[in-house]
Scaffold this active site. Structure first.
Site, PDB file in Angstrom:
ATOM      1  N   THR A  58     -35.526  10.417  69.501  1.00 26.35           N
ATOM      2  CA  THR A  58     -34.179  11.004  69.612  1.00 26.35           C
ATOM      3  C   THR A  58     -34.080  12.092  70.678  1.00 26.35           C
ATOM      4  O   THR A  58     -32.993  12.344  71.186  1.00 26.35           O
ATOM      5  CB  THR A  58     -33.728  11.602  68.265  1.00 26.35           C
ATOM      6  OG1 THR A  58     -34.696  12.571  67.840  1.00 26.35           O
ATOM      7  CG2 THR A  58     -33.562  10.530  67.221  1.00 26.35           C
ATOM      8  N   ASP A  59     -35.206  12.726  71.022  1.00 25.70           N
ATOM      9  CA  ASP A  59     -35.126  13.893  71.915  1.00 25.70           C
ATOM     10  C   ASP A  59     -34.416  13.595  73.231  1.00 25.70           C
ATOM     11  O   ASP A  59     -33.590  14.374  73.682  1.00 25.70           O
ATOM     12  CB  ASP A  59     -36.531  14.430  72.242  1.00 25.70           C
ATOM     13  CG  ASP A  59     -37.169  15.144  71.066  1.00 25.70           C
ATOM     14  OD1 ASP A  59     -36.601  15.098  69.962  1.00 25.70           O
ATOM     15  OD2 ASP A  59     -38.245  15.755  71.250  1.00 25.70           O
ATOM     16  N   THR A 104     -39.885   8.200  66.242  1.00 25.01           N
ATOM     17  CA  THR A 104     -40.052   8.120  64.792  1.00 25.01           C
ATOM     18  C   THR A 104     -39.554   6.793  64.221  1.00 25.01           C
ATOM     19  O   THR A 104     -40.136   6.245  63.289  1.00 25.01           O
ATOM     20  CB  THR A 104     -39.255   9.280  64.156  1.00 25.01           C
ATOM     21  OG1 THR A 104     -39.735  10.479  64.728  1.00 25.01           O
ATOM     22  CG2 THR A 104     -39.406   9.327  62.669  1.00 25.01           C
ATOM     23  N   LYS A 148     -27.713  15.082  71.648  1.00 27.09           N
ATOM     24  CA  LYS A 148     -28.376  15.558  70.426  1.00 27.09           C
ATOM     25  C   LYS A 148     -28.017  17.035  70.275  1.00 27.09           C
ATOM     26  O   LYS A 148     -28.401  17.857  71.100  1.00 27.09           O
ATOM     27  CB  LYS A 148     -29.895  15.371  70.560  1.00 27.09           C
ATOM     28  CG  LYS A 148     -30.669  15.768  69.317  1.00 27.09           C
ATOM     29  CD  LYS A 148     -32.156  15.432  69.458  1.00 27.09           C
ATOM     30  CE  LYS A 148     -32.898  15.843  68.191  1.00 27.09           C
ATOM     31  NZ  LYS A 148     -34.310  15.450  68.209  1.00 27.09           N
TER      32      LYS A 148
HETATM   33  N1  GLU Z   1     -39.972  14.019  69.681  1.00 30.65           N
HETATM   34  C1  GLU Z   1     -40.173  12.649  69.485  1.00 30.65           C
HETATM   35  C2  GLU Z   1     -39.219  11.782  70.295  1.00 30.65           C
HETATM   36  O1  GLU Z   1     -38.119  12.136  70.657  1.00 30.65           O
HETATM   37  C3  GLU Z   1     -40.204  12.188  68.049  1.00 30.65           C
HETATM   38  C4  GLU Z   1     -38.951  12.516  67.250  1.00 30.65           C
HETATM   39  C5  GLU Z   1     -37.973  11.383  67.199  1.00 30.65           C
HETATM   40  O2  GLU Z   1     -38.278  10.209  67.247  1.00 30.65           O
HETATM   41  O3  GLU Z   1     -36.835  11.714  67.082  1.00 30.65           O
HETATM   42  O4  GLU Z   1     -39.627  10.695  70.591  1.00 30.65           O
END
Ligand code: GLU
Length: 411
Positions: free
Chosen positions: A161-162, A86, A239
């Site tokens: 972030t995942d 994101t 996380k």
């Molecule tokens: N799930 C995706 C990822 O970890 C998008 C959410 C995000 O950037 O935190 O890349």
């Protein structure tokens, strides 16, 4: 609303005040009729139609492509290496579309103030969601960091972030010495949403990249208000929430510092080394196994099949059903390295308390102290690829990058 388009520069009067900025596309995940405006200071504000007293078009902002980054003498250089997620997107105000950030200008669009902090070199190694990352991606990022390190004073890696904590752990082990900070940063809410954390996280990451730190860290919101970010050690971070902006925590530990206006360190940290040492091999024949009551023995057997190592997330102090012990003993005798962590997440493994624990220890299962399961998984991949088999077992129990805390932290 009909006469306004995404990308229009507007002025909105509400009870709470007057907001001027660019009308953003309707947030993707919201059913409300909310309108979102990106203000000139970079923050987004959301307004519900009932609160609007006046909405009018204001003088339009400079077109996207006219922004140019100038080199500023006397400022440090920070390399931003985009990987996706994101955070690595920006909203094109003319069209309202969300695009991957590919250049220094694109990042500037999210956080115009970074030009005050540093000269930015921006590049993109790939643009993927972090759930799609594999160990080969960690290696690509590490090599790119090594290249960029010759040309800059600090590195920022925007990342989904995942799985950001897996990448942070992998980079922490792969870089035995670092002459500059490596800062991973993400955002929980995209920059087209009113409560986006992208702005504060990115500018804070750039500030940390200018310090004397010689470690891999993760910089993310420290609280649910938009005022400060925490600096987490790459081997301690996790996380812990699906959606909160302060989702990232240092587990069984504390952040090493904080960023508000300034960067402040409040724990020991490694300073920049004179040189860079990268050992970027990883052995992918490692399993991370979550034990559960009722797990059939054959399932465990299949997960260990053909592997060189395994990290088990056991129950409580580090247990699996006692009927699994002979299988694990046999695998260890055949040369497999098997470590035990806990699915409790908080606390430390102890195989001396209950009989199952003692049997596991006797079979050769390594108790991995308070190491996070994901970190132990990555560490074992790295050790197996870079060290002699006889050294791997004792190095798993040694604290190499802050992954084992001797101090106890109350939760
Ligand atoms: N799930 C995706 C990822 O970890 C998008 C959410 C995000 O950037 O935190 O890349």
């Amino acid at each position: 609303m009909q006469e306004f388009q995404e990308g229009d520069y507007v002025e909105v009067k509400t009870k709470k005040g007057v907001f001027r900025g660019v009308l953003l596309p309707k947030p993707k995940f919201s059913d409300d009729d909310i309108i979102v405006i990106k203000m000139d200071n970079g923050y987004n504000v959301g307004v519900v139609p009932e609160e609007i007293r006046l909405l009018r078009r204001a003088e339009k902002r400079e077109a996207r492509r006219e922004i140019k980054v100038k080199f500023r003498e006397g400022l440090p250089t920070v390399s931003i290496i985009g990987t996706g997620g994101t955070i690595a997107s920006y909203v094109d105000y003319r069209t309202g579309a969300v695009h991957p950030a590919l250049s220094a200008e694109d990042f500037l669009f999210t956080v115009p103030e970074i030009v005050e902090e540093a000269n930015i070199r921006a590049s993109v190694v790939f643009n993927i969601l972090s759930e799609d990352m594999k160990p080969e991606h960690w290696i690509t990022i590490a090599r790119k960091i090594k290249d960029e390190a010759e040309k800059s004073d600090g590195i920022v890696v925007p990342h989904g972030t995942d799985t950001m904590s897996y990448t942070a752990a992998a980079l922490s082990f792969m870089f035995e010495k670092l002459p500059l900070p490596v800062v991973l940063v993400g955002s929980q809410r995209s920059s087209d949403r009113p409560s986006s954390d992208a702005y504060l996280n990115l500018i804070s990451a750039v500030k940390v990249a200018k310090t004397d730190l010689g470690e891999v860290v993760v910089v993310m919101h420290a609280s649910s208000s938009d005022d400060r970010c925490a600096i987490h050690r790459g081997t301690r971070v996790r996380k812990m929430h699906t959606s909160r902006r302060d989702a990232f925590e240092s587990v069984n530990s504390m952040p090493i510092g904080e960023v508000s206006d300034k960067v402040r360190f409040f724990r020991e940290y490694r300073r920049r080394d004179d040189d860079l040492v990268l050992r970027d091999r990883l052995d992918e024949k490692v399993s991370l196994i979550y034990y559960y009551p009722g797990m059939p023995l054959e399932v465990m057997e299949r997960m260990l099949e053909g592997m060189h190592g395994a990290v088990i997330m056991g129950t409580g102090l580090g247990h699996v059903a006692s009927e699994f012990v002979p299988l694990l003993r046999e695998k260890i005798r055949d040369g497999m390295v098997i470590g035990m962590t806990t699915q409790c997440i908080y606390g430390r493994v102890n195989l001396n308390v209950y009989s199952t624990g003692r049997e596991l220890k006797h079979a050769g299962v390594i108790p991995l102290e308070d190491m996070l399961p994901e970190v132990a998984y990555v560490k074992l991949m790295w050790l197996l690829a870079n060290y002699e088999p006889e050294d791997v077992t004792h190095l798993m129990r040694e604290n190499l990058r802050g992954e084992i805390e001797k101090r106890r932290f109350l939760k």
